[in-house]
Design an enzyme around this catalytic site. Structure first.
Site, PDB file in Angstrom:
ATOM      1  N   MET A 129      -2.174  20.222  19.531  1.00  0.00           N
ATOM      2  CA  MET A 129      -1.370  19.475  18.075  1.00  0.00           C
ATOM      3  C   MET A 129      -0.149  20.633  17.417  1.00  0.00           C
ATOM      4  O   MET A 129      -0.531  20.777  16.446  1.00  0.00           O
ATOM      5  CB  MET A 129      -2.933  18.933  17.135  1.00  0.00           C
ATOM      6  CG  MET A 129      -3.104  18.421  18.019  1.00  0.00           C
ATOM      7  SD  MET A 129      -4.854  17.391  16.781  1.00  0.00           S
ATOM      8  CE  MET A 129      -6.080  18.787  16.774  1.00  0.00           C
ATOM      9  N   ASP A 130       0.862  20.499  18.531  1.00  0.00           N
ATOM     10  CA  ASP A 130       1.475  21.521  17.120  1.00  0.00           C
ATOM     11  C   ASP A 130       2.734  21.265  16.472  1.00  0.00           C
ATOM     12  O   ASP A 130       3.177  19.868  16.411  1.00  0.00           O
ATOM     13  CB  ASP A 130       1.978  22.154  18.609  1.00  0.00           C
ATOM     14  CG  ASP A 130       3.410  24.220  19.006  1.00  0.00           C
ATOM     15  OD1 ASP A 130       2.510  24.886  17.306  1.00  0.00           O
ATOM     16  OD2 ASP A 130       4.458  23.980  19.555  1.00  0.00           O
ATOM     17  N   GLY A 131       2.656  22.350  15.733  1.00  0.00           N
ATOM     18  CA  GLY A 131       4.013  21.372  14.841  1.00  0.00           C
ATOM     19  C   GLY A 131       4.081  21.345  13.360  1.00  0.00           C
ATOM     20  O   GLY A 131       4.217  21.163  12.651  1.00  0.00           O
ATOM     21  N   THR A 147       2.825  18.560  21.417  1.00  0.00           N
ATOM     22  CA  THR A 147       4.075  18.290  20.895  1.00  0.00           C
ATOM     23  C   THR A 147       5.156  19.835  20.462  1.00  0.00           C
ATOM     24  O   THR A 147       4.616  20.799  20.993  1.00  0.00           O
ATOM     25  CB  THR A 147       3.912  18.065  19.672  1.00  0.00           C
ATOM     26  OG1 THR A 147       2.816  18.399  18.615  1.00  0.00           O
ATOM     27  CG2 THR A 147       3.135  15.944  19.731  1.00  0.00           C
ATOM     28  N   SER A 148       6.088  19.948  19.860  1.00  0.00           N
ATOM     29  CA  SER A 148       7.412  20.502  19.699  1.00  0.00           C
ATOM     30  C   SER A 148       8.148  20.847  20.137  1.00  0.00           C
ATOM     31  O   SER A 148       9.202  21.557  20.488  1.00  0.00           O
ATOM     32  CB  SER A 148       6.504  21.493  19.034  1.00  0.00           C
ATOM     33  OG  SER A 148       6.165  21.273  17.606  1.00  0.00           O
TER      34      SER A 148
END
Length: 280
Positions: free
Chosen positions: A40-42, A225-226
């Site tokens: 869960m990046d960003g 993500t990202s």
């Protein structure tokens, strides 16, 4: 007027839910992944981009997580793993770490509520990682959730906290050595056993059974993500043959379109991964 608006919102929600079920029905003709993992990046970049208060991005990210979990379990994905907090995250400022621990505690306790997604879908929850590194309130809350959901059997959610893959591997090797040491000691005491160079005292299966993630199959898809294509020390042992999908959106922005694209791509290339697994 408010009543009419509420009815329209409910009607819209029902239509969207119906269309989503139709899409999932079509997808089910192909192979459904058994295990999806999320990095869960960003969240912090989302906060800075919109000039929000510290921690706001993580709260929006939690809503995105609930949507992803709902999509996974509606589609029939049995295992979902999320990278919630790395051991490296403890290097952040004490204020940020404490804020994340407070948020984690609040969301863990939310899982115990009767109307939570865990109870709605019959999900068993595991917390995977070096839980001794967590502060006591968070650790105890995690233990309560694992105990409360132990009899759930429809699906599994693994929350990786105080986790890195290298720590997991070192832990598994250490546990394997301790187990084999007891076995060697017992053999020595009973028959004077002396291992030679041809003995394989520690096998891959020995290490795998001591992994934090030993209860789950290897992931079929890892979604980060990202737009980042790094695994960032997440499931390194388990990800040798899985599809890595890296949408450019930040985690709080992830939605049904990205989820659908990940499933379609997995179904398109799954034969390649099946062939690679059979060669192992």
């Amino acid at each position: 007027m408010e009543r009419l608006t509420g009815r329209l919102v409910q009607m819209y929600g029902n239509i969207v839910s119906f269309l989503r079920k139709c899409i999932f029905y079509i997808l089910s003709v192909g192979l459904i992944p058994n295990h999806i993992a999320f990095i869960m990046d960003g969240n912090r970049r989302y906060t800075k981009r919109l000039n929000l208060m510290q921690g706001a991005g993580h709260k929006v990210g939690y809503s995105a997580l609930m949507s992803m979990l709902k999509y996974c379990y509606e589609l029939g994905v049995r295992y979902v793993t999320i990278y919630a907090f790395s051991i490296d995250n403890f290097k952040r400022s004490p204020e940020e770490v404490q804020s994340l621990m407070d948020l984690m505690l609040d969301k863990i306790e939310e899982l115990l509520r009767e109307e939570s997604i865990v109870n709605r879908y019959g999900i068993r929850v595991y917390f995977s990682g070096n839980l001794k590194l967590l502060n006591e309130p968070v650790r105890l809350a995690a233990e309560r959730v694992m105990l409360a959901t132990a009899k759930n059997s429809k699906a599994v959610l693994s929350i990786c906290v105080a986790y890195t893959s290298t720590n997991e591997i070192v832990h598994a090797v250490r546990e394997s050595c301790e187990e084999k040491w007891d076995e060697i000691t017992l053999l020595n005491s009973s028959g004077g056993y002396v291992p030679d160079e041809s003995d394989h005292l520690i096998k891959v299966t020995d290490i795998e059974k001591h992994m934090y993630m030993a209860f789950a199959p290897d992931p079929d898809i890892i979604i980060r993500t990202s737009g980042e294509t790094r695994l960032s020390n997440f499931l390194l042992w388990q990800s040798a043959n899985c599809y890595l999908y890296s949408p450019s959106v930040l985690w709080p922005e992830i939605g049904f379109r990205q989820f659908l694209w990940a499933i379609l791509n997995f179904q398109r290339i799954r034969f390649y991964f099946d062939r690679k697994r059979k060669q192992l």
